[in-house]
Design a protein around this motif. Structure first.
Motif, PDB file in Angstrom:
ATOM      1  N   SER A  68       0.826  -1.201   0.000  1.00  0.00           N
ATOM      2  CA  SER A  68       0.000   0.000   0.000  1.00  0.00           C
ATOM      3  C   SER A  68       0.864   1.255   0.000  1.00  0.00           C
ATOM      4  O   SER A  68       0.570   2.226  -0.709  1.00  0.00           O
ATOM      5  N   ALA A 186     -15.807  -5.320  -1.997  1.00  0.00           N
ATOM      6  CA  ALA A 186     -14.505  -4.738  -1.670  1.00  0.00           C
ATOM      7  C   ALA A 186     -14.009  -3.835  -2.789  1.00  0.00           C
ATOM      8  O   ALA A 186     -13.484  -2.741  -2.549  1.00  0.00           O
ATOM      9  N   HIS A 190     -13.443   0.197  -2.428  1.00  0.00           N
ATOM     10  CA  HIS A 190     -12.103   0.688  -2.765  1.00  0.00           C
ATOM     11  C   HIS A 190     -12.194   1.719  -3.892  1.00  0.00           C
ATOM     12  O   HIS A 190     -11.644   2.836  -3.786  1.00  0.00           O
ATOM     13  N   ALA A 207      -8.469   3.869   1.342  1.00  0.00           N
ATOM     14  CA  ALA A 207      -9.283   3.030   0.453  1.00  0.00           C
ATOM     15  C   ALA A 207      -8.824   1.580   0.483  1.00  0.00           C
ATOM     16  O   ALA A 207      -9.640   0.653   0.502  1.00  0.00           O
ATOM     17  N   ARG A 208      -7.509   1.376   0.482  1.00  0.00           N
ATOM     18  CA  ARG A 208      -6.999  -0.002   0.500  1.00  0.00           C
ATOM     19  C   ARG A 208      -7.223  -0.658   1.867  1.00  0.00           C
ATOM     20  O   ARG A 208      -7.458  -1.872   1.939  1.00  0.00           O
ATOM     21  N   GLU A 211     -10.832  -1.741   1.793  1.00  0.00           N
ATOM     22  CA  GLU A 211     -10.945  -2.981   1.022  1.00  0.00           C
ATOM     23  C   GLU A 211     -10.565  -4.174   1.896  1.00  0.00           C
ATOM     24  O   GLU A 211     -11.249  -5.212   1.895  1.00  0.00           O
ATOM     25  N   ARG A 212      -9.502  -4.033   2.653  1.00  0.00           N
ATOM     26  CA  ARG A 212      -9.069  -5.108   3.550  1.00  0.00           C
ATOM     27  C   ARG A 212     -10.164  -5.439   4.571  1.00  0.00           C
ATOM     28  O   ARG A 212     -10.449  -6.623   4.838  1.00  0.00           O
ATOM     29  N   GLU A 229      -3.198  -5.629  -1.161  1.00  0.00           N
ATOM     30  CA  GLU A 229      -2.292  -4.510  -1.401  1.00  0.00           C
ATOM     31  C   GLU A 229      -1.018  -4.972  -2.112  1.00  0.00           C
ATOM     32  O   GLU A 229      -0.454  -4.241  -2.935  1.00  0.00           O
ATOM     33  N   HIS A 232      -2.013  -5.269  -5.760  1.00  0.00           N
ATOM     34  CA  HIS A 232      -2.174  -3.960  -6.397  1.00  0.00           C
ATOM     35  C   HIS A 232      -0.808  -3.362  -6.734  1.00  0.00           C
ATOM     36  O   HIS A 232      -0.605  -2.816  -7.825  1.00  0.00           O
ATOM     37  N   TYR A 240      -2.990   0.272 -12.017  1.00  0.00           N
ATOM     38  CA  TYR A 240      -3.919   0.633 -10.948  1.00  0.00           C
ATOM     39  C   TYR A 240      -4.728   1.864 -11.353  1.00  0.00           C
ATOM     40  O   TYR A 240      -5.962   1.881 -11.262  1.00  0.00           O
ATOM     41  N   CYS A 262      -9.043  -5.913  -9.117  1.00  0.00           N
ATOM     42  CA  CYS A 262      -9.001  -6.163  -7.668  1.00  0.00           C
ATOM     43  C   CYS A 262      -8.942  -7.659  -7.372  1.00  0.00           C
ATOM     44  O   CYS A 262      -8.268  -8.090  -6.429  1.00  0.00           O
TER      45      CYS A 262
END
Length: 285
Positions: A68, A186, A190, A207-208, A211-212, A229, A232, A240, A262
């Protein structure tokens, strides 16, 4: 493992029924969801997970934070993240420190997320900013006239009123629940947070982290061992940003491509943690 059925959609806050159902059936999304589920199930079935899952979770958190931070402009080697302690310094160290704090915090906010997603987002921004001190912009959505420091995302910035309305719609739909797969929920959370950039800073990191939280709380990845992450970051900042632009376009193809992006990120996170399991099994970690 619990079924991964939580969800929302920010695109149609006034729509009835289950708005995510349409997104879940877009071309390519069904295959992405199926591939992610199979990969996650294989990882959870690894023999190391029976005895050393806590170690895998810890390593996944570290690697996820590194990924991340890399997307936020602090692309450090994993061993540097592991050995450094000067995360209060300005610049890249502060970014890495924020990513580490968010990763540690995400798993502690599941019960609050289910009751008030907006409170969690405010908390995540506060954590990312290191408490904020006297800065009254920390921990709240930006107001009219306030700028955003998010160099990776160069898309048009929605106004404060639009941000407030869409955040409210996102929260209401999260609270309403959905039958859509966790990956879809998710990805939408995100993507919507990146599209809105509701805070003055750290929006990508927040945002990440969100998502987690969705992936953990949905039951898809309850032990938080599949760091999206990592995936990504591995796909690269250009890919991305391009995938996000597809999401923001609102077209079926663009949204489907973002969800698939994603999904690939989760699969790469699965691969990363599988390698950790193999190393633990050989006694190399």
């Amino acid at each position: 493992m619990a079924a991964d059925t939580r969800g929302t959609t920010p695109k149609t806050p006034q729509a009835g029924g289950d708005p995510l159902a349409a997104l879940a059936s877009l071309p390519g999304v069904v295959d992405a969801v199926d591939s992610v589920r199979k990969g996650v199930d294989r990882l959870y079935g690894h023999r190391i997970m029976r005895r050393r899952s806590v170690e895998v979770t810890s390593e996944a958190a570290l690697r996820g934070a590194r990924g991340s931070a890399a997307l936020a402009g602090a692309d450090w080697a994993l061993e540097e993240v592991r050995r450094r302690t000067d995360f209060s310094a300005d610049g890249e160290p502060a970014t890495v420190g924020a990513a580490l704090r968010l990763t540690a915090e995400a798993g502690q906010l599941l019960s609050v997320w289910r009751q008030s997603p907006l409170r969690v987002l405010a908390r995540l921004h506060l954590v990312a900013a290191g408490g904020g001190g006297a800065d009254d912009t920390v921990g709240r959505p930006r107001l009219a006239g306030e700028g955003v420091d998010e160099p990776l995302i160069e898309l048009p910035l929605p106004g404060a009123d639009e941000v407030a309305g869409r955040l409210d719609g996102l929260a209401r739909l999260l609270l309403a629940g959905s039958e859509a797969p966790a990956l879809v929920t998710a990805a939408v959370v995100h993507g919507e947070l990146l599209a809105l950039r509701p805070f003055g800073s750290h929006n990508g990191l927040v945002a990440r982290a969100a998502e987690r939280i969705v992936l953990i709380g949905s039951g898809l990845d309850p032990k938080s061992i599949c760091p999206a992450e990592v995936g990504h970051a591995e796909q690269g900042r250009a890919a991305y940003a391009a995938a996000l632009a597809g999401y923001v376009s609102g077209t079926p193809d663009g949204v489907a491509a973002w969800i698939a992006h994603c999904g690939r990120a989760v699969e790469l996170g699965v691969r990363e943690s599988t390698a950790v399991c193999e190393a633990l099994q050989r006694g190399a970690a």
